[in-house]
Every structure is written in structure tokens, then in C-alpha cells.
Design a protein around this motif. Structure first.
Motif, short mmCIF file in Angstrom:
data_model
loop_
_atom_site.label_atom_id
_atom_site.label_comp_id
_atom_site.label_asym_id
_atom_site.label_seq_id
_atom_site.Cartn_x
_atom_site.Cartn_y
_atom_site.Cartn_z
N HIS A 26 1.02 -1.63 -0.30
CA HIS A 26 -0.09 0.17 0.32
C HIS A 26 0.65 1.19 0.33
CE1 HIS A 26 -3.49 2.42 1.19
NE2 HIS A 26 -2.39 3.05 2.05
N VAL A 27 1.76 1.55 0.84
CA VAL A 27 2.65 2.91 0.54
C VAL A 27 3.32 2.33 -0.77
CG1 VAL A 27 4.82 3.02 1.80
CG2 VAL A 27 3.50 2.15 3.50
N VAL A 28 4.07 1.52 -1.13
CA VAL A 28 4.28 1.54 -2.40
C VAL A 28 3.11 2.74 -3.69
CG1 VAL A 28 5.22 0.21 -4.30
CG2 VAL A 28 5.94 -0.10 -1.93
N ALA A 29 1.97 1.90 -3.48
CA ALA A 29 1.17 2.18 -4.30
C ALA A 29 0.64 3.61 -4.16
CB ALA A 29 0.19 1.64 -4.48
N ARG A 30 0.90 3.96 -2.71
CA ARG A 30 0.25 5.50 -2.62
C ARG A 30 1.58 6.41 -2.73
NH1 ARG A 30 -1.95 6.35 3.24
NH2 ARG A 30 -2.78 8.97 3.16
N MET A 31 3.03 6.19 -2.74
CA MET A 31 4.41 6.99 -2.62
C MET A 31 4.25 7.19 -4.66
SD MET A 31 6.76 8.21 -1.62
CE MET A 31 6.58 8.11 0.20
N ALA A 32 3.85 5.95 -5.18
CA ALA A 32 4.08 6.64 -6.70
C ALA A 32 3.39 7.00 -7.15
CB ALA A 32 4.34 4.53 -7.38
N GLU A 33 1.68 6.83 -6.74
CA GLU A 33 0.73 7.97 -6.51
C GLU A 33 0.75 9.39 -6.26
OE1 GLU A 33 -3.79 8.17 -5.89
OE2 GLU A 33 -3.30 6.16 -6.19
N SER A 34 1.42 9.70 -5.17
CA SER A 34 1.27 10.94 -5.21
C SER A 34 2.64 11.72 -4.88
CB SER A 34 1.54 11.11 -3.05
OG SER A 34 2.31 10.06 -2.82
N GLU A 35 3.44 11.28 -5.11
CA GLU A 35 4.76 11.84 -5.14
C GLU A 35 5.24 12.02 -6.86
OE1 GLU A 35 7.01 13.25 -3.25
OE2 GLU A 35 5.21 13.09 -1.25
N GLY A 36 4.33 10.90 -7.36
CA GLY A 36 4.95 11.26 -8.78
C GLY A 36 6.06 10.18 -9.05
N VAL A 37 6.62 8.89 -8.53
CA VAL A 37 7.85 7.89 -8.77
C VAL A 37 7.32 6.73 -9.70
CG1 VAL A 37 9.01 10.02 -6.95
CG2 VAL A 37 7.81 7.56 -6.72
N SER A 38 8.27 6.18 -10.27
CA SER A 38 8.21 4.46 -10.50
C SER A 38 7.74 4.32 -9.56
CB SER A 38 9.06 4.74 -10.86
OG SER A 38 10.24 4.49 -10.09
N ARG A 39 7.15 3.06 -9.64
CA ARG A 39 7.29 1.67 -8.72
C ARG A 39 8.18 1.12 -7.78
NH1 ARG A 39 2.46 0.49 -7.41
NH2 ARG A 39 2.80 -1.65 -6.59
N ARG A 40 9.42 1.35 -8.90
CA ARG A 40 10.92 0.85 -8.03
C ARG A 40 11.05 2.01 -7.05
NH1 ARG A 40 13.96 -1.87 -5.92
NH2 ARG A 40 16.12 -1.99 -6.37
N THR A 41 11.45 3.23 -7.54
CA THR A 41 11.86 4.05 -6.84
C THR A 41 10.58 4.32 -5.02
OG1 THR A 41 12.28 5.36 -8.72
CG2 THR A 41 12.00 6.90 -6.25
N ALA A 42 9.30 4.56 -5.40
CA ALA A 42 8.78 3.86 -4.10
C ALA A 42 9.53 2.53 -3.76
CB ALA A 42 7.20 3.72 -4.70
N ARG A 43 9.73 1.33 -4.23
CA ARG A 43 9.62 0.64 -3.21
C ARG A 43 11.06 0.70 -2.17
NH1 ARG A 43 7.48 -2.57 -7.80
NH2 ARG A 43 9.82 -2.94 -8.59
N ARG A 44 12.06 1.24 -3.22
CA ARG A 44 13.28 1.85 -2.66
C ARG A 44 12.97 3.08 -1.23
NH1 ARG A 44 15.71 3.61 -8.00
NH2 ARG A 44 16.37 1.96 -8.36
N ILE A 45 12.38 3.87 -1.26
CA ILE A 45 11.57 5.00 -0.21
C ILE A 45 10.69 4.33 1.02
CG2 ILE A 45 10.26 6.06 0.17
CD1 ILE A 45 11.06 7.49 -3.05
N ALA A 46 9.83 2.91 -0.08
CA ALA A 46 9.97 1.85 1.39
C ALA A 46 10.84 1.07 2.45
CB ALA A 46 8.12 1.20 0.90
N ALA A 47 11.27 0.46 1.62
CA ALA A 47 12.63 -0.26 1.99
C ALA A 47 13.77 1.16 3.21
CB ALA A 47 13.43 -1.15 1.27
N LYS A 48 13.26 1.95 2.52
CA LYS A 48 14.20 2.57 3.45
C LYS A 48 13.49 3.34 4.64
CE LYS A 48 17.10 4.95 -0.17
NZ LYS A 48 17.85 6.34 -0.61
N ALA A 49 12.17 3.40 4.63
CA ALA A 49 11.36 3.85 5.30
C ALA A 49 11.39 2.42 6.64
CB ALA A 49 9.62 4.40 5.05
N MET A 50 10.70 1.50 6.31
CA MET A 50 10.63 0.57 6.87
C MET A 50 12.24 0.22 7.87
SD MET A 50 8.74 -1.92 7.72
CE MET A 50 8.24 -3.37 8.74
#
Length: 118
Positions: A26-50
Motif C-alpha cells: 500500500h505504501v509503495v502504491a500510495r508513494m508512486a501515486e502521490s509523489e509521481g515516482v516509479s514503483r521501483r523508486t517507491a519500493r526503495r523509499i518504502a525499504a528505507k522507511a522500514m
């Protein structure tokens, strides 16, 4: 290209969503949508957040911080889903488990004998 400050803000935002009980997907999908980043970038962000959530938990005295991080996240997700589906009992049960796991409110807990006294 984004700045370090923007990346830190994105990681904090994602960590906030994780702590609210949202799943990583959910965090990956929401980040990709709200920030306009790719899903790969959103996964990296979610990993750093975890990792950030893990480091915060590591500051607390836990014997297995990685497992505790997962358990806390799952209980928070259960609480969120219980509230979304209007299943207050499930949300309260998850909150009690989380409270007991973290040792919150120990001074308010009753001993088992108090429940059975007449």
C-alpha cells in the motif's frame, strides 16, 4: 533529480504510513501515486522507511528487533483494517496485544486473580 531533503521527506512520509498500519505494498502504491515516482523508486523509499522504523525500534530494548518490527507492523495493520471495516473488537484486540508487547500501561493491568474474585 531529487534532493536529499526531498528524499528524507518522502522516507518520513512513508514511515508514517507504515506506522499507521498500512502494508508495504500500500505504501509503495500510495508513494508512486502521490509523489509521481516509479514503483521501483517507491519500493526503495518504502525499504528505507522500514529501515527507519527498524532503527527506531532498535533504540528500544527488544531481544529480536527485526521480528518485533514485523509484529508491531502487523498489529498496527490489523488495527487499521479493523477500524476500516467497522470491526471495533478486532481493532481493540490488536491494540491490547500491541500494548502488552510494548509494555504500555503495565501499571493499569489487573492480575488474573482479580477477574475471578467474587
Amino acid at each position: 533529480m531529487t534532493t536529499q531533503t526531498e528524499n528524507k521527506l518522502r522516507v518520513r512520509k512513508a514511515a508514517g504510513w507504515i506506522l499507521q498500519g498500512h502494508s508495504i505494498s500500500h505504501v509503495v502504491a500510495r508513494m508512486a501515486e502521490s509523489e509521481g515516482v516509479s514503483r521501483r523508486t517507491a519500493r526503495r523509499i518504502a525499504a528505507k522507511a522500514m529501515d527507519l522504523v527498524y532503527k527506531d525500534l532498535e533504540a528500544v530494548d527488544a531481544t529480536n528487533p527485526q521480528m518485533a518490527t514485523v509484529l508491531i507492523h502487523n498489529l498496527q495493520e490489523c488495527m487499521a483494517r479493523g477500524m476500516e471495516s467497522n470491526n471495533i473488537g478486532a481493532a481493540v484486540a490488536a491494540a491490547r496485544e500491541l500494548s502488552a508487547m510494548l509494555g504500555i500501561g503495565k501499571h493499569n493491568q489487573r492480575s488474573p486473580n482479580q477477574y475471578y474474585q467474587r
